[in-house]
Design an enzyme around this catalytic site. Structure first.
Site, short mmCIF file in Angstrom:
data_model
loop_
_atom_site.label_atom_id
_atom_site.label_comp_id
_atom_site.label_asym_id
_atom_site.label_seq_id
_atom_site.Cartn_x
_atom_site.Cartn_y
_atom_site.Cartn_z
N LEU A 149 65.56 17.04 -8.95
CA LEU A 149 66.31 18.01 -9.10
C LEU A 149 65.91 19.19 -9.89
CD1 LEU A 149 68.88 19.74 -7.33
CD2 LEU A 149 70.46 17.89 -9.53
N TYR A 276 79.60 22.39 -5.35
CA TYR A 276 77.65 22.43 -4.82
C TYR A 276 77.49 23.98 -4.01
CZ TYR A 276 77.71 18.46 -8.00
OH TYR A 276 77.39 17.68 -9.28
N HIS A 429 79.20 13.40 -3.14
CA HIS A 429 79.93 13.87 -3.82
C HIS A 429 81.83 13.99 -2.89
CE1 HIS A 429 77.08 15.39 -6.87
NE2 HIS A 429 76.31 16.10 -5.71
N ASP A 449 93.99 19.55 -8.68
CA ASP A 449 93.29 19.13 -8.20
C ASP A 449 92.41 18.59 -9.39
OD1 ASP A 449 90.97 17.52 -7.77
OD2 ASP A 449 91.74 18.54 -5.64
N HIS A 480 94.50 12.47 -6.35
CA HIS A 480 94.85 14.09 -5.96
C HIS A 480 96.67 13.60 -5.61
CE1 HIS A 480 91.02 12.86 -5.51
NE2 HIS A 480 90.88 14.14 -6.12
#
Length: 746
Positions: A149, A276, A429, A449, A480
């Site tokens: 990456l 992301y 993710h 969150d 959550h």
């Protein structure tokens, strides 16, 4: 006819052939042609000194690069994870190379081209004999970096630098770089690392863009095709997983176009979440600009109905009042549209997307522009007074390539923002948090969150990588503000199950000036259990600010224990129930429960439950219609965390045992303020006197709200008919209610 004349005719035929059948040939030979163009550079040079925002951006960049040139070039042998010295140095180099290349084009100063050339030659000399990176943790190791990456990151930026100095270099220098550095580099992150490259994921997006961009500069059609369509006839291990636990193979779909087609919904929502999406937008847009310049025939900004440009609007709407992105799925808090990737995104969107003047106000806040054709256009428009506010309103963003895999609803009213997530898994993710939500007041978290468990690029914390607590806590359902059944996460916390399912929108309505409302159902998180959650932001003159009404209805074919947590941000002011503070106690053993301490334990009063707290000098009150048999728990994060990888956040939980069909009803109210300067509290008490569930069956759920002045309000939800025009009639406590549509509030 002489031999000379025949040669002339032959060359003329070849030239005509090139014009007719290779329309991109001439464009591909002109440099720069990625984010900068030859014509654009001429226009930029003509405007230097006349456009403050562009000039300031250029001056800041010049100062940075000049300082680094004075320090000399360093390309150390790679050895570190993220945050380590060699990792950070090579990362810094990729930015410097790109910036120095831009400076050479804009300022026409050869010292910048020489700096780029000399550093690239050092990399060329190193790369010829460079082995795989010594750190072995990654599923796809790079050479300069511990994962492919980051190698792809490097090539995306460095290809721009190469483009900028292409004509400065000699043919022999270009041949050395392309033969010994760029082509082997592109091969390593693609054909040599198919588990990284042949995917639909933000990782492969970077890889596709890297290969494609260097292909555009080198005029290498094979690399361009590899970038757009992936590697052909490549067999992959369908059971292999990446570093985040996600499966690598995606039914053979790969390449840049597949990475546009699959993750984005028609609304521009990116399935991995805004954190992301922000990260992926840079390669998406920078490569797209290069394609637009070199291959305009592809019409890349029109692909999938212009979704790349739509996605920028969606991403900006996924930020709070301060510009911070909502931490859906894996997301680091504090990431915002001030990030450099969003500076590029805003400028490119304005330039290619119809000159939306609302984007200019974001660019003004960012205080920088991209040093390219698009950045100059934005800076000129701001100079000419064209900026207008970017108006964030309530919005419902669908998920899935066709917009049929749930979504995210953002309800906004005055300073209050509700983020209601009913989306698909979100690739590797994603979190197990169906029908979860977070609540904001003027950019401040009211109910949070958690985000991700990672200290990005901080070497002391796991090499800057994901910590094990990301799986044991942050991804788990109990982390959550959503329902947890029998202390087990949704889909058993298994990606291969969760990735097959999504929640479904029941209805959404943001047209009413008084009520902004969204409702969704989840039928697969727990087999045999349906969860139906309706959330509304309600503005009424009897209340100081809009309040949140939350109705969660559960139907199950068996008795279960239900836990409903509220992760509030602030200091508890008062409660209306008795509780005890037990000795050292951990809530559970697995699925995230092992990380929660129990700080208080009590039972509700007969009037329901009230918890008030002070956060960021504002008061908030949770009022909930509990049963007297419920358990009330104050929790604190941090158990079984010997390395202090988790924040010590507070929570409040309602636990309902031995229940089959049940309904939770709650209100979160923002009210009053406290001034540390004057030491005065204003309106510190709730305006709600009671909250009651007055009707609840298969077809309808009704909630009565009473305020301290004796005013009453009724919310009724149609549980089985969401048609906007369907008529309804219901009698409650001897009073008839009639309305049309899926809900009634009065």
């Amino acid at each position: 006819m002489t031999k000379r004349n025949l040669n002339i005719i032959y060359l003329a035929i070849l030239f005509v052939f090139a014009i007719l059948f290779l329309p991109n040939f001439a464009l591909a030979q002109e440099h720069p042609n990625l984010i900068l163009t030859k014509a654009g550079v001429e226009k930029i040079r003509a405007e230097l000194g006349n456009v403050h925002l562009f000039d300031a951006s250029l001056a800041a960049l010049k100062k940075e690069v000049d300082t680094e040139i004075a320090l000399g070039i360093e390309t150390p042998i790679p050895k570190d994870y993220s945050g380590g010295y060699t990792h950070a140095r090579h990362k810094k180099n990729w930015f410097l190379l790109q910036k120095a290349g831009v400076l050479y084009q804009i300022l026409d100063d050869k010292k910048y081209a020489i700096y780029v050339r000399d550093m690239l030659m050092q990399y060329e000399k190193m790369y010829k004999t460079l082995p795989l990176h010594p750190k072995t943790r990654s599923y796809a190791r790079g050479k300069l970096f511990w994962q492919c990456l980051n190698d792809a990151n490097w090539l995306v930026y460095v290809s721009q630098a190469y483009d900028c100095i292409y004509n400065f270099l000699s043919k022999e220098e270009r041949n050395r770089l392309e033969t010994n550095l760029f082509r082997p580099f592109a091969d390593h992150i693609s054909v040599n690392s198919p588990q990284f490259y042949q995917r639909v994921h933000n990782h492969s997006t970077w890889g596709n863009a890297a290969v494609g961009m260097i292909g555009l500069v080198m005029n290498d059609q094979e690399l361009i095709d590899r970038a757009l369509y992936g590697i052909k006839d490549m067999n992959l291990d369908k059971t292999a997983k990446d570093d985040d636990g996600g499966f690598i193979n995606k039914d053979g779909k790969a390449g840049f176009l597949a990475n546009i087609e699959e993750p984005f919904s028609p609304d521009g929502y990116y399935n991995e979440g805004p954190y992301y999406q922000r990260y992926a937008m840079y390669p998406f847009l920078i490569f797209a600009v290069g394609l637009q310049n070199v291959r305009p025939d592809l019409k890349i900004f029109e692909y999938k109905d212009g979704v790349l440009l739509k996605s920028i609007n969606a991403l900006l709407n996924l930020s709070d009042a301060d510009g911070d992105f909502f931490p859906l799925n894996d997301g680091q808090k504090g990431m915002s549209y001030y990030n450099s990737a969003l500076i590029s995104a805003v400028d490119i969107s304005y330039y290619y997307g119809g000159h939306d003047s609302g984007l200019l106000s974001i660019a003004e806040k960012q205080g920088k522009v991209l040093l390219a054709d698009s950045g100059l256009e934005v800076a000129l428009a701001i100079k000419n007074g064209k900026a207008k506010p970017f108006d964030k309103k309530s919005i419902n963003l669908t998920d899935g390539p066709e917009g049929k895999q749930g979504g995210v609803a953002i309800l906004r009213k005055e300073s209050i923002e509700l983020v209601f997530k009913y989306a698909a898994q979100g690739s590797s993710h994603g979190h197990y948090d169906k029908l979860s939500y977070s609540l904001y007041d003027n950019g401040n978290e009211v109910l949070q969150d958690y985000g991700l468990a990672r200290f990005v690029n901080i070497e002391q914390k796991g090499g800057g990588n994901y910590l094990k607590e990301n799986k044991t806590w942050a991804k788990q359902s109990i982390a959550h503000n959503t329902l947890v059944q029998n202390e087990t996460s949704h889909f058993q916390g298994k990606y291969e199950i969760g990735s097959k399912h999504h929640s479904d929108l029941y209805f959404y309505d943001d047209k009413d000036g008084e009520v902004q409302i969204a409702s969704a159902k989840e039928n697969n998180a727990y087999p045999g259990t349906e969860i139906h959650r309706t959330m509304a932001i309600i503005k009424n003159e009897k209340f100081e600010k809009p309040f949140l009404l939350d109705i969660m209805k559960i139907n199950s074919d068996s008795e279960n224990q239900y836990d409903l947590p509220f992760y509030f941000m602030g200091h508890v002011m008062k409660v209306n129930f008795e509780y005890e503070s037990p000795a050292f106690s951990v809530l559970g053993e697995k699925n995230g429960y092992q990380h929660l301490y129990v700080e208080g334990k009590g039972k509700p009063s007969s009037e329901g439950t009230i918890v008030s707290w002070l956060g960021r000098n504002n008061f908030y009150t949770l009022t909930t219609a509990t049963d007297t048999s419920d358990e009330l728990l104050f929790t604190r994060l941090g158990a079984n965390d010997p390395k202090f990888n988790l924040r010590r956040d507070a929570g409040f939980m309602i636990r309902r045992k031995n229940a089959k069909n049940t309904t939770f009803v709650s209100i979160i109210e923002s009210h009053g303020s406290y001034s540390p300067v004057t030491e005065s509290a204003v309106n510190s008490n709730s305006s709600i006197s009671s909250l009651k569930l007055v009707h609840d069956d298969e077809h309808y759920t009704a909630v009565n709200i009473s305020d301290v002045n004796g005013d009453e309000f009724m919310m009724i939800i149609s549980n089985t008919d969401s048609n906007k025009t369907s008529p309804h009639k219901l009698q409650i406590n001897g009073r008839d209610y009639q309305w049309s549509g899926p809900y009634h509030f009065k």
